[in-house]
Design a protein around this motif. Structure first.
Motif, PDB file in Angstrom:
ATOM      1  N   MET A  37      39.711  39.171  40.718  1.00 18.46           N
ATOM      2  CA  MET A  37      38.376  38.977  41.283  1.00 18.46           C
ATOM      3  C   MET A  37      38.473  38.227  42.600  1.00 18.46           C
ATOM      4  O   MET A  37      39.316  37.341  42.765  1.00 18.46           O
ATOM      5  N   SER A  38      37.580  38.574  43.513  1.00 13.58           N
ATOM      6  CA  SER A  38      37.496  37.828  44.765  1.00 13.58           C
ATOM      7  C   SER A  38      36.822  36.489  44.487  1.00 13.58           C
ATOM      8  O   SER A  38      36.123  36.318  43.476  1.00 13.58           O
ATOM      9  N   ILE A  39      36.991  35.553  45.375  1.00  9.03           N
ATOM     10  CA  ILE A  39      36.355  34.238  45.235  1.00  9.03           C
ATOM     11  C   ILE A  39      34.833  34.405  45.250  1.00  9.03           C
ATOM     12  O   ILE A  39      34.119  33.776  44.464  1.00  9.03           O
ATOM     13  N   VAL A  42      33.727  35.565  41.799  1.00 11.26           N
ATOM     14  CA  VAL A  42      33.823  34.480  40.817  1.00 11.26           C
ATOM     15  C   VAL A  42      32.659  33.511  40.994  1.00 11.26           C
ATOM     16  O   VAL A  42      32.011  33.119  40.018  1.00 11.26           O
ATOM     17  N   ILE A  56      42.127  35.702  39.738  1.00 10.03           N
ATOM     18  CA  ILE A  56      41.408  35.610  41.011  1.00 10.03           C
ATOM     19  C   ILE A  56      42.393  35.679  42.160  1.00 10.03           C
ATOM     20  O   ILE A  56      43.584  35.416  41.987  1.00 10.03           O
ATOM     21  N   GLU A  57      41.858  36.019  43.321  1.00  3.41           N
ATOM     22  CA  GLU A  57      42.699  36.089  44.507  1.00  3.41           C
ATOM     23  C   GLU A  57      41.925  35.567  45.697  1.00  3.41           C
ATOM     24  O   GLU A  57      40.757  35.908  45.876  1.00  3.41           O
ATOM     25  N   THR A 102      47.296  34.615  44.125  1.00  5.06           N
ATOM     26  CA  THR A 102      46.705  35.186  42.914  1.00  5.06           C
ATOM     27  C   THR A 102      46.881  34.153  41.809  1.00  5.06           C
ATOM     28  O   THR A 102      47.996  33.669  41.579  1.00  5.06           O
TER      29      THR A 102
END
Length: 192
Positions: A37-39, A42, A56-57, A102
């Protein structure tokens, strides 16, 4: 002749099956990469992800100067910053800064309410409050304060600011607390 034909069919079938298996593995790896998931995602969905494991990444903008036990991942702009705590990992490699990272970990919620603020005030009076940021009295790590939309530069100012924000939240939604979300990492890697 029939036996040779059967052997050829079996070899062809083996090749097809092994390539399909490889395709499944490649598809699985691609799915895992896509599932990070992108920040921004999230941050938008955090309330519904509390206590769930996520991948997350994001780009690491900062690690805590007190042993790199925290890092901050930035989303599409610096108003979308997510704190990641090392937890049982101990600390992060400082090479994460300015790199895409990541992280696999669990979403946690921190609630700031009146009881939290009273406890904070009592620790300040007893000089037991956790020290962060500038050693000359500036309250808190700038990156962490920015991630929570804080503007005050003293502990007392931060407490007053939180009280104002809690009052606004109560007027708008009826909630008597503020929610901030972070991730406790179980693993991480720097993307190269």
């Amino acid at each position: 002749m029939k036996a040779k034909w059967m052997v050829a069919v079996m070899m062809f079938a083996a090749c097809v099956l092994s390539s399909c298996g490889g395709g499944k593995k490649q598809a699985q790896n691609a799915e895992e990469a896509v599932s990070a998931m992108s920040i921004d995602d999230v941050m938008a969905k955090a309330a519904g992800l509390v206590e769930q494991e996520v991948t997350i990444e994001g780009v690491c903008s900062h690690t805590c100067s007190h042993g790199a036990k925290k890092m901050f991942l930035v989303g599409s702009d610096d108003s979308k910053t997510l704190r990641v705590e090392a937890g049982e990992l101990g600390a992060f490699d400082t090479k994460v800064v300015n790199n895409i990272v990541t992280v696999k970990g669990v979403i946690k919620e921190e609630r700031i309410d009146e009881a939290y603020l009273v406890d904070w005030e009592n620790r300040l009076k007893n000089q037991t409050a956790e020290k962060h940021g500038n050693e000359e009295g500036e309250g808190g790590c700038d990156t962490e304060k920015n991630s929570r939309g804080e503007t005050a530069n003293t502990e007392e100012g931060r407490i007053a600011d939180f009280r104002t924000k809690i009052a606004a939240e109560k007027a708008a939604t009826g909630k008597e607390y503020l929610s901030f979300y972070h991730v406790v990492a179980t693993s991480y890697e720097i993307n190269e």
